[in-house]
Write an enzyme that holds these catalytic residues in place. Structure first.
Site, PDB file in Angstrom:
ATOM      1  N   GLY A  14       6.269  -5.169 -45.564  1.00 58.93           N
ATOM      2  CA  GLY A  14       5.947  -5.475 -44.165  1.00 58.93           C
ATOM      3  C   GLY A  14       4.453  -5.312 -43.878  1.00 58.93           C
ATOM      4  NE  ARG A  82      15.526  -3.671 -58.095  1.00 55.39           N
ATOM      5  CZ  ARG A  82      15.414  -4.330 -59.239  1.00 55.39           C
ATOM      6  NH1 ARG A  82      16.257  -4.103 -60.220  1.00 55.39           N
ATOM      7  NH2 ARG A  82      14.460  -5.208 -59.411  1.00 55.39           N
ATOM      8  CG  ASN A  95      19.184  -2.410 -47.873  1.00 54.15           C
ATOM      9  OD1 ASN A  95      18.846  -1.382 -47.297  1.00 54.15           O
ATOM     10  ND2 ASN A  95      18.551  -2.872 -48.933  1.00 54.15           N
ATOM     11  CG  ASN A 120      16.475  -7.241 -53.218  1.00 53.00           C
ATOM     12  OD1 ASN A 120      16.836  -8.400 -53.363  1.00 53.00           O
ATOM     13  ND2 ASN A 120      15.371  -6.742 -53.750  1.00 53.00           N
ATOM     14  CG  HIS A 175      15.978 -11.912 -56.095  1.00 48.13           C
ATOM     15  ND1 HIS A 175      14.950 -12.282 -56.925  1.00 48.13           N
ATOM     16  CD2 HIS A 175      15.629 -10.679 -55.620  1.00 48.13           C
ATOM     17  CE1 HIS A 175      14.032 -11.334 -56.941  1.00 48.13           C
ATOM     18  NE2 HIS A 175      14.432 -10.350 -56.167  1.00 48.13           N
TER      19      HIS A 175
HETATM   20  P1  A3D Z   1       9.923   0.099 -47.907  1.00 48.18           P
HETATM   21  O1  A3D Z   1       8.483   0.282 -48.196  1.00 48.18           O
HETATM   22  O2  A3D Z   1      10.847   1.240 -48.091  1.00 48.18           O
HETATM   23  O3  A3D Z   1      10.035  -0.452 -46.404  1.00 48.18           O
HETATM   24  C1  A3D Z   1      11.253  -0.625 -45.748  1.00 48.18           C
HETATM   25  C2  A3D Z   1      11.030  -0.266 -44.284  1.00 48.18           C
HETATM   26  O4  A3D Z   1      12.231  -0.587 -43.569  1.00 48.18           O
HETATM   27  C3  A3D Z   1      10.746   1.220 -44.046  1.00 48.18           C
HETATM   28  O5  A3D Z   1       9.494   1.381 -43.404  1.00 48.18           O
HETATM   29  C4  A3D Z   1      11.907   1.667 -43.140  1.00 48.18           C
HETATM   30  O6  A3D Z   1      11.520   2.620 -42.160  1.00 48.18           O
HETATM   31  C5  A3D Z   1      12.304   0.345 -42.515  1.00 48.18           C
HETATM   32  N1  A3D Z   1      13.644   0.357 -41.935  1.00 48.18           N
HETATM   33  C6  A3D Z   1      14.766   0.979 -42.366  1.00 48.18           C
HETATM   34  N2  A3D Z   1      15.787   0.749 -41.532  1.00 48.18           N
HETATM   35  C7  A3D Z   1      15.316  -0.054 -40.549  1.00 48.18           C
HETATM   36  C8  A3D Z   1      15.895  -0.657 -39.392  1.00 48.18           C
HETATM   37  N3  A3D Z   1      17.172  -0.453 -39.079  1.00 48.18           N
HETATM   38  N4  A3D Z   1      15.116  -1.434 -38.621  1.00 48.18           N
HETATM   39  C9  A3D Z   1      13.818  -1.638 -38.930  1.00 48.18           C
HETATM   40  N5  A3D Z   1      13.209  -1.096 -39.999  1.00 48.18           N
HETATM   41  C10 A3D Z   1      13.951  -0.319 -40.789  1.00 48.18           C
HETATM   42  O7  A3D Z   1      10.499  -1.136 -48.778  1.00 48.18           O
HETATM   43  P2  A3D Z   1       9.739  -2.454 -49.270  1.00 48.18           P
HETATM   44  O8  A3D Z   1       8.931  -2.993 -48.160  1.00 48.18           O
HETATM   45  O9  A3D Z   1       9.112  -2.197 -50.589  1.00 48.18           O
HETATM   46  O10 A3D Z   1      11.015  -3.395 -49.554  1.00 48.18           O
HETATM   47  C11 A3D Z   1      11.821  -3.844 -48.502  1.00 48.18           C
HETATM   48  C12 A3D Z   1      13.059  -4.573 -49.008  1.00 48.18           C
HETATM   49  O11 A3D Z   1      12.650  -5.738 -49.733  1.00 48.18           O
HETATM   50  C13 A3D Z   1      13.931  -3.780 -49.978  1.00 48.18           C
HETATM   51  O12 A3D Z   1      15.293  -4.005 -49.700  1.00 48.18           O
HETATM   52  C14 A3D Z   1      13.559  -4.346 -51.344  1.00 48.18           C
HETATM   53  O13 A3D Z   1      14.604  -4.217 -52.283  1.00 48.18           O
HETATM   54  C15 A3D Z   1      13.354  -5.801 -50.971  1.00 48.18           C
HETATM   55  N6  A3D Z   1      12.585  -6.600 -51.942  1.00 48.18           N
HETATM   56  C16 A3D Z   1      13.008  -7.877 -52.135  1.00 48.18           C
HETATM   57  C17 A3D Z   1      12.337  -8.690 -53.015  1.00 48.18           C
HETATM   58  C18 A3D Z   1      12.821 -10.086 -53.233  1.00 48.18           C
HETATM   59  O14 A3D Z   1      12.231 -10.820 -53.995  1.00 48.18           O
HETATM   60  C19 A3D Z   1      13.999 -10.561 -52.539  1.00 48.18           C
HETATM   61  C20 A3D Z   1      11.219  -8.215 -53.707  1.00 48.18           C
HETATM   62  C21 A3D Z   1      10.813  -6.906 -53.485  1.00 48.18           C
HETATM   63  C22 A3D Z   1      11.503  -6.095 -52.585  1.00 48.18           C
END
Ligand code: A3D
Length: 313
Positions: A14, A82, A95, A120, A175
């Site tokens: 984000g 993960r 999730n 994911n 994916h």
């Molecule tokens: P991370 O840095 O943990 O950020 C996730 C954020 O979501 C945290 O700041 C949480 O506070 C917030 N959050 C939790 N619950 C809520 C809610 N109810 N409403 C709003 N915000 C909330 O994770 P990240 O940014 O590294 O990854 C985020 C997601 O993307 C994960 O599920 C990963 O597995 C996924 N991801 C997907 C890909 C694909 O290619 C599809 C690649 C990499 C990561």
């Protein structure tokens, strides 16, 4: 009037999304997280960088969905990533609950938005999100194929010592470990890949692509990849906002295309001002078709588990 992009989840991806969007001056940004401090802190930090970059956009952090109201685009990364050794599927229960809350709030505040999901396990979460939000299927799409294809292209560029921009390629399917890199649709300077690399080396690169996310999370120890996933998400948002009609591999809702009905999976789609404007049905060899079926089956099986967790799905 400037467009508005809301980012639901202000974690690693984000925050990076906000930074890229700000630097491109693509839209005003609302960074939303249940942790208001993270959302507000990152928004302030990135906003302060705009006086160096010269970007003229507004950026705010919030934990209030009202601030995201009437967004043109919403990109969702809310959820847990993960940990080393975990599969993407292990994230499902947690999730799914988060995405229900997100989907219901989008329905109330931005029912006309184009929604890109990154959380994911991607294909099942985006399918659940479409149902929870009630938005039409052309407006809800998942990011994965651009990332998987860009990993495949990067590994090929390193092996063959050619600039990554001279490589065209495609990765289809869900994916996960069953994703389907497509050598038949991979060309370097217009030449078929099979003429430029041995089968053994190509197989190793395909395997490394399938495990590309795991390789990074093992190195990082905490968290997973975030720069490339964010770059891929922005490419989708830009194609929609500027009506670029790019053909991009994305998780899209299939209604009979590629022989798959009523399921999200990774396929080439055209993204323009109407969202997913077309699913591009490319011709597959028998082997590719079999691999795609296997990948689709993995998504279907996981969706069945999701339905056990939430009977309303
Ligand atoms: P991370 O840095 O943990 O950020 C996730 C954020 O979501 C945290 O700041 C949480 O506070 C917030 N959050 C939790 N619950 C809520 C809610 N109810 N409403 C709003 N915000 C909330 O994770 P990240 O940014 O590294 O990854 C985020 C997601 O993307 C994960 O599920 C990963 O597995 C996924 N991801 C997907 C890909 C694909 O290619 C599809 C690649 C990499 C990561």
């Amino acid at each position: 009037m400037r467009k508005k992009i809301s980012l639901i989840g202000a974690g690693q991806i984000g925050g990076t999304l906000a930074y890229i969007i700000a630097n491109k001056e693509l839209a005003d940004v609302v960074l939303f997280d249940i942790d208001a401090g993270i959302a507000k802190g990152k928004a302030l930090d990135i906003a302060q960088s705009t006086s160096v970059s010269g970007s003229d956009i507004n950026l705010i952090g919030t934990d209030n969905y009202e601030d995201t109201k009437n967004s043109d685009v919403i990109i969702i990364t809310a959820g847990i990533p993960r940990k080393p050794g975990m599969s993407r599927d292990d994230l499902l229960g947690t999730n799914l609950k988060i995405i229900k809350q997100v989907g219901e709030n989008i329905q109330k505040t931005s029912p006309n938005a184009f929604v890109i999901c990154i959380t994911n396990p991607l294909d099942v979460i985006v399918m659940a999100l479409q149902k929870y939000s009630g938005l039409t299927t052309n407006k809800v799409v998942g990011m994965a194929g651009i990332l998987d294809s860009s990993r495949f292209k990067y590994f090929l560029s390193q092996e063959l010592k050619v600039p990554v921009k001279n490589i065209e390629s495609l990765v289809l399917g869900g994916h996960g470990d069953t994703m389907v890199p497509m050598p038949n649709y991979t060309k370097i300077n217009g030449k078929p890949i099979e003429k430029l690399i041995s089968k053994e080396k190509l197989d190793l690169i395909i395997e490394r692509t399938r495990k590309g996310g795991g390789e990074i999370s093992k190195l990082l120890k905490t968290g997973t990849a975030f720069y490339a996933p964010a770059a891929a998400g922005v490419e989708m948002a830009e194609s929609y906002l500027k009506d670029l009609k790019k053909t991009l591999p994305c998780a899209a809702f299939l209604n009979g295309e590629f022989g798959v009905k009523n399921l999200y999976a990774g396929v080439p789609v055209i993204i323009g001002k109407n969202g997913v404007e077309k699913i591009v049905e490319i011709k597959l060899s028998i082997q590719e078709k079999n691999q795609l079926n296997l990948s689709v089956k993995a998504v279907q099986d996981l969706y069945q588990i999701a339905k056990k967790i939430d009977k309303n799905l």
